[in-house]
Design a protein around this motif. Structure first.
Motif, PDB file in Angstrom:
ATOM      1  N   SER A   1       0.845  -1.188   0.000  1.00 35.43           N
ATOM      2  CA  SER A   1       0.000   0.000   0.000  1.00 35.43           C
ATOM      3  C   SER A   1       0.885   1.245   0.000  1.00 35.43           C
ATOM      4  O   SER A   1       2.008   1.208   0.491  1.00 35.43           O
ATOM      5  CB  SER A   1      -0.903   0.026   1.242  1.00 35.43           C
ATOM      6  N   PRO A   2       0.387   2.350  -0.542  1.00 35.35           N
ATOM      7  CA  PRO A   2       1.171   3.589  -0.536  1.00 35.35           C
ATOM      8  C   PRO A   2       1.319   4.143   0.874  1.00 35.35           C
ATOM      9  O   PRO A   2       0.475   3.900   1.741  1.00 35.35           O
ATOM     10  CB  PRO A   2       0.354   4.531  -1.428  1.00 35.35           C
ATOM     11  N   ALA A   3       2.381   4.888   1.090  1.00 29.62           N
ATOM     12  CA  ALA A   3       2.602   5.512   2.393  1.00 29.62           C
ATOM     13  C   ALA A   3       1.595   6.642   2.606  1.00 29.62           C
ATOM     14  O   ALA A   3       1.133   7.262   1.651  1.00 29.62           O
ATOM     15  CB  ALA A   3       4.027   6.052   2.479  1.00 29.62           C
ATOM     16  N   PHE A   4       1.237   6.891   3.851  1.00 29.51           N
ATOM     17  CA  PHE A   4       0.326   7.978   4.162  1.00 29.51           C
ATOM     18  C   PHE A   4       0.658   8.523   5.542  1.00 29.51           C
ATOM     19  O   PHE A   4       1.275   7.852   6.368  1.00 29.51           O
ATOM     20  CB  PHE A   4      -1.134   7.509   4.114  1.00 29.51           C
ATOM     21  N   TYR A   5       0.253   9.757   5.779  1.00 32.52           N
ATOM     22  CA  TYR A   5       0.430  10.348   7.095  1.00 32.52           C
ATOM     23  C   TYR A   5      -0.717   9.890   7.993  1.00 32.52           C
ATOM     24  O   TYR A   5      -1.874   9.877   7.577  1.00 32.52           O
ATOM     25  CB  TYR A   5       0.447  11.876   7.000  1.00 32.52           C
ATOM     26  N   ALA A   6      -0.388   9.505   9.228  1.00 36.35           N
ATOM     27  CA  ALA A   6      -1.423   8.976  10.109  1.00 36.35           C
ATOM     28  C   ALA A   6      -1.158   9.340  11.555  1.00 36.35           C
ATOM     29  O   ALA A   6      -0.029   9.644  11.935  1.00 36.35           O
ATOM     30  CB  ALA A   6      -1.500   7.459   9.973  1.00 36.35           C
ATOM     31  N   TYR A   7      -2.217   9.318  12.341  1.00 40.50           N
ATOM     32  CA  TYR A   7      -2.108   9.468  13.796  1.00 40.50           C
ATOM     33  C   TYR A   7      -3.154   8.559  14.412  1.00 40.50           C
ATOM     34  O   TYR A   7      -4.065   8.071  13.727  1.00 40.50           O
ATOM     35  CB  TYR A   7      -2.323  10.927  14.227  1.00 40.50           C
ATOM     36  N   SER A   8      -3.029   8.290  15.704  1.00 44.46           N
ATOM     37  CA  SER A   8      -3.978   7.423  16.389  1.00 44.46           C
ATOM     38  C   SER A   8      -4.798   8.207  17.395  1.00 44.46           C
ATOM     39  O   SER A   8      -4.271   9.095  18.075  1.00 44.46           O
ATOM     40  CB  SER A   8      -3.239   6.293  17.119  1.00 44.46           C
ATOM     41  N   THR A   9      -6.085   7.894  17.467  1.00 37.32           N
ATOM     42  CA  THR A   9      -6.923   8.454  18.530  1.00 37.32           C
ATOM     43  C   THR A   9      -7.218   7.309  19.497  1.00 37.32           C
ATOM     44  O   THR A   9      -7.740   6.274  19.096  1.00 37.32           O
ATOM     45  CB  THR A   9      -8.231   9.025  17.956  1.00 37.32           C
ATOM     46  N   ASN A  10      -6.856   7.508  20.748  1.00 35.76           N
ATOM     47  CA  ASN A  10      -6.983   6.475  21.762  1.00 35.76           C
ATOM     48  C   ASN A  10      -8.104   6.858  22.727  1.00 35.76           C
ATOM     49  O   ASN A  10      -8.174   7.999  23.184  1.00 35.76           O
ATOM     50  CB  ASN A  10      -5.657   6.325  22.508  1.00 35.76           C
ATOM     51  N   TYR A  11      -8.961   5.903  23.034  1.00 34.80           N
ATOM     52  CA  TYR A  11     -10.156   6.185  23.826  1.00 34.80           C
ATOM     53  C   TYR A  11     -10.135   5.427  25.154  1.00 34.80           C
ATOM     54  O   TYR A  11      -9.711   4.272  25.213  1.00 34.80           O
ATOM     55  CB  TYR A  11     -11.428   5.779  23.067  1.00 34.80           C
ATOM     56  N   LEU A  12     -10.600   6.079  26.204  1.00 32.12           N
ATOM     57  CA  LEU A  12     -10.830   5.435  27.485  1.00 32.12           C
ATOM     58  C   LEU A  12     -12.344   5.371  27.671  1.00 32.12           C
ATOM     59  O   LEU A  12     -13.007   6.410  27.684  1.00 32.12           O
ATOM     60  CB  LEU A  12     -10.185   6.229  28.625  1.00 32.12           C
ATOM     61  N   ILE A  13     -12.874   4.161  27.787  1.00 32.60           N
ATOM     62  CA  ILE A  13     -14.327   3.965  27.789  1.00 32.60           C
ATOM     63  C   ILE A  13     -14.795   3.370  29.111  1.00 32.60           C
ATOM     64  O   ILE A  13     -14.208   2.413  29.616  1.00 32.60           O
ATOM     65  CB  ILE A  13     -14.738   3.026  26.628  1.00 32.60           C
ATOM     66  N   ASP A  14     -15.841   3.957  29.652  1.00 35.03           N
ATOM     67  CA  ASP A  14     -16.509   3.408  30.829  1.00 35.03           C
ATOM     68  C   ASP A  14     -17.415   2.290  30.320  1.00 35.03           C
ATOM     69  O   ASP A  14     -18.460   2.545  29.717  1.00 35.03           O
ATOM     70  CB  ASP A  14     -17.327   4.500  31.524  1.00 35.03           C
ATOM     71  N   THR A  15     -17.028   1.040  30.554  1.00 33.67           N
ATOM     72  CA  THR A  15     -17.777  -0.089  29.985  1.00 33.67           C
ATOM     73  C   THR A  15     -19.134  -0.276  30.644  1.00 33.67           C
ATOM     74  O   THR A  15     -20.050  -0.818  30.021  1.00 33.67           O
ATOM     75  CB  THR A  15     -16.969  -1.393  30.113  1.00 33.67           C
ATOM     76  N   ASP A  16     -19.292   0.161  31.900  1.00 29.25           N
ATOM     77  CA  ASP A  16     -20.599   0.037  32.562  1.00 29.25           C
ATOM     78  C   ASP A  16     -21.609   1.010  31.956  1.00 29.25           C
ATOM     79  O   ASP A  16     -22.759   0.653  31.688  1.00 29.25           O
ATOM     80  CB  ASP A  16     -20.473   0.309  34.064  1.00 29.25           C
ATOM     81  N   ALA A  17     -21.160   2.256  31.742  1.00 28.30           N
ATOM     82  CA  ALA A  17     -22.060   3.272  31.200  1.00 28.30           C
ATOM     83  C   ALA A  17     -22.072   3.282  29.671  1.00 28.30           C
ATOM     84  O   ALA A  17     -22.987   3.815  29.052  1.00 28.30           O
ATOM     85  CB  ALA A  17     -21.660   4.656  31.717  1.00 28.30           C
ATOM     86  N   GLY A  18     -21.014   2.702  29.065  1.00 28.41           N
ATOM     87  CA  GLY A  18     -20.937   2.682  27.604  1.00 28.41           C
ATOM     88  C   GLY A  18     -20.649   4.036  27.002  1.00 28.41           C
ATOM     89  O   GLY A  18     -21.150   4.361  25.917  1.00 28.41           O
ATOM     90  N   ILE A  19     -19.828   4.856  27.691  1.00 30.09           N
ATOM     91  CA  ILE A  19     -19.499   6.175  27.170  1.00 30.09           C
ATOM     92  C   ILE A  19     -17.985   6.379  27.144  1.00 30.09           C
ATOM     93  O   ILE A  19     -17.239   5.783  27.939  1.00 30.09           O
ATOM     94  CB  ILE A  19     -20.146   7.298  28.010  1.00 30.09           C
ATOM     95  N   VAL A  20     -17.539   7.225  26.234  1.00 31.25           N
ATOM     96  CA  VAL A  20     -16.127   7.590  26.158  1.00 31.25           C
ATOM     97  C   VAL A  20     -15.869   8.679  27.194  1.00 31.25           C
ATOM     98  O   VAL A  20     -16.507   9.732  27.168  1.00 31.25           O
ATOM     99  CB  VAL A  20     -15.759   8.099  24.745  1.00 31.25           C
ATOM    100  N   VAL A  21     -14.937   8.434  28.105  1.00 29.45           N
ATOM    101  CA  VAL A  21     -14.661   9.414  29.157  1.00 29.45           C
ATOM    102  C   VAL A  21     -13.424  10.259  28.865  1.00 29.45           C
ATOM    103  O   VAL A  21     -13.234  11.315  29.471  1.00 29.45           O
ATOM    104  CB  VAL A  21     -14.503   8.728  30.534  1.00 29.45           C
ATOM    105  N   ASP A  22     -12.569   9.804  27.921  1.00 25.14           N
ATOM    106  CA  ASP A  22     -11.397  10.609  27.555  1.00 25.14           C
ATOM    107  C   ASP A  22     -10.836  10.131  26.227  1.00 25.14           C
ATOM    108  O   ASP A  22     -11.045   8.983  25.816  1.00 25.14           O
ATOM    109  CB  ASP A  22     -10.316  10.499  28.636  1.00 25.14           C
TER     110      ASP A  22
END
Length: 203
Positions: free
Chosen positions: A43-64
């Motif tokens: 595959s061709p090279a591309f610029y990339a970054y990662s978004t990392n999520y901290l999720i409250d699994t009980d409430a099912g929401i992203v907290v950070d």
């Protein structure tokens, strides 16, 4: 992982053009710091970054959320940032952490258990085990008192073969300790093909 695809063949020129257009834009400079060239097979090279999520699994929401360059070590380290930030901002104490093998290193497990009292639900990343038919670390016997390994053929693997005037820890930048055999022992070893067939000695 999020992608920032740059269509120009000469990516360095593209970045220079973006620099001129966004000079003084702190948000842009931060994003440029995060992105890096990523390549996948065929595959061709591309610029990339990662978004990392901290999720409250009980409430099912992203907290950070924490953005990092697309690098596994930095992605894992971002979890520490998010856990501590959520604890400081919202007084929410992380009790359990669910993750893949990337979070199963000795260093990260130690941080979770010893420093943060977090119950880990991640597979342990045992870098010493092999699946190619050659000897794994578990095939070597460790002598804690003598601080060396003994291979299946009875030869010793040590950190050092001489005494240094200034004591050394033997710990690498990757927070590992390397034990090595010697070339002379391995060359004549009848088990070499099952141990270090492609290298002069085992480490």
């Amino acid at each position: 992982m999020s992608e920032l695809t740059l269509p120009d063949a000469d990516r360095s020129n593209t970045v220079k053009q973006l620099d001129r257009r966004n000079r003084g834009n702190l948000k842009y400079k931060y994003m440029l710091f995060l992105v890096q060239i990523s390549m996948q097979m065929h595959s061709p090279a591309f610029y990339a970054y990662s978004t990392n999520y901290l999720i409250d699994t009980d409430a099912g929401i992203v907290v950070d959320v924490e953005a990092t360059p697309a690098h596994r070590t930095l992605e894992v380290q971002s979890t520490k940032t998010m856990i501590e930030r959520v604890e400081d901002r919202f007084a929410m104490k992380t009790k359990k952490l669910i993750g893949d093998t990337a979070y199963g290193t000795a260093e990260f497990l130690g941080w979770m258990v010893d420093e943060k009292d977090i119950e880990p639900h991640v597979p342990v990343w045992d870098k010493g085990e092999r699946s190619d038919g050659t000897f794994s670390r578990s095939d070597f016997r460790f002598d804690e008192e003598a601080d060396h390994y003994t291979c299946p053929n009875g030869k010793e693997l040590k950190r050092y073969r001489r005494v240094f005037r200034k004591p050394r820890s033997g710990i690498t930048k990757d927070n590992t300790i390397i034990y090595r055999s010697i070339k002379h022992d391995c060359e004549a070893c009848p088990l070499k093909q099952r141990c270090c067939s492609n290298t002069p000695y085992r480490k």
